[in-house]
Design an enzyme around this catalytic site. Structure first.
Site, short mmCIF file in Angstrom:
data_model
loop_
_atom_site.label_atom_id
_atom_site.label_comp_id
_atom_site.label_asym_id
_atom_site.label_seq_id
_atom_site.Cartn_x
_atom_site.Cartn_y
_atom_site.Cartn_z
N TYR A 15 0.84 -1.20 0.00
CA TYR A 15 0.00 0.00 0.00
C TYR A 15 0.87 1.26 0.00
CZ TYR A 15 -3.82 3.15 1.32
OH TYR A 15 -4.74 4.17 1.35
N LYS A 72 1.01 4.17 -2.96
CA LYS A 72 0.68 5.56 -2.69
C LYS A 72 1.87 6.48 -2.92
CE LYS A 72 -3.67 4.99 -1.86
NZ LYS A 72 -4.71 5.56 -2.76
#
Length: 254
Positions: A159, A163
């Site tokens: 993640y 990002k």
């Protein structure tokens, strides 16, 4: 976007503009769609579940929501975006998370998060920019990123990676698209109380970990992220591009 008018409140109004919000059925996307519609935009709200879109339309000002029950990963969706008669604003909210320890991350999880958080976000933005440029009026792209695009955290290697990639895309798009008067920015929320985060935050130990990392001492609400998105999307932010607006209660200040 033009220089904002003298009335500072008028700079947040979006009458006559068309906004596209992906992942609009729940959580942050829903809050963004509602606020942009309240500010006067016609909001094309995209989600896979028609019932969620029906509830969204009922909660918004009459005629403010144009529901598209589509999958944002579908090439047919990208094609439909490119064919839009007008588009001024994209809230690029598509994304997901599957927390796992680094050594336990499966290829399926890796491919899923890279595919959705990076590839799909890129392709949606690409299609939206093609539609915006055709109008010749400029526009605004707001990527819904995360505080995890600026820091690291346990069990979130994939993640965080995706990002961070989105933040890089944000800056590169801002530089390249500035001559076309298309501003590109991101918002980086902390943990927001949404259906996606509920399973994680229901764990008392994890909830305590999160709250101990937020100097303001509380979780965020979707409406707080939406207010940041409205600012970046509106003429009030006419000189803001390539920025990352952190809505994180101070998490990344430490």
């Amino acid at each position: 976007m033009s220089i904002p008018p003298q009335d500072p409140l008028a700079a947040y109004r979006l009458e006559g503009q068309v906004a596209l919000v992906t992942g609009a059925g729940r959580g942050i996307g829903r809050a963004c769609a509602l606020l942009l519609a309240a500010a006067g935009a016609r909001v094309v709200a995209v989600a896979r579940t028609a019932a969620d879109l029906d509830e969204l339309a009922a909660a918004a000002p009459a005629g403010g929501i144009d529901p598209w029950a589509m999958d944002a990963t579908d090439p047919a969706f990208m094609a439909r975006v490119e064919e839009m008669d007008r588009l001024d604003i994209l809230v690029n909210n598509v994304g997901a998370n599957r927390p796992q320890p680094f050594t336990d991350v499966t290829p399926e999880t890796l491919d899923h998060l890279l595919g959705l958080n990076v590839r799909t976000a890129f392709l949606v933005a690409q299609s939206a920019v093609r539609a915006i440029r055709r109008g010749g009026r400029g526009g605004s792209i707001v990527h819904v990123s995360s505080q995890m695009g600026h820091v690291g955290s346990p069990n979130r290697t994939v993640y965080c990676m995706t990002k961070h990639a989105l933040e890089g895309l944000n800056k590169a798009m801002a530089v390249e698209l500035a001559p076309a008067a298309i501003r590109v920015n991101s918002v980086g929320p902390t943990f927001i109380e949404t259906p996606m985060t509920a399973p994680m935050l229901n764990d008392p130990a994890f909830r305590d970990f999160v709250l101990n990392r937020i100097p303001l001492g509380r979780l965020g609400q979707g409406s707080e992220v939406a207010q940041a998105v409205l600012f970046l999307a509106s003429p009030a932010a006419s000189l803001v591009t390539g920025a990352a607006l952190l809505v994180d209660g101070g998490w990344t200040a430490q």
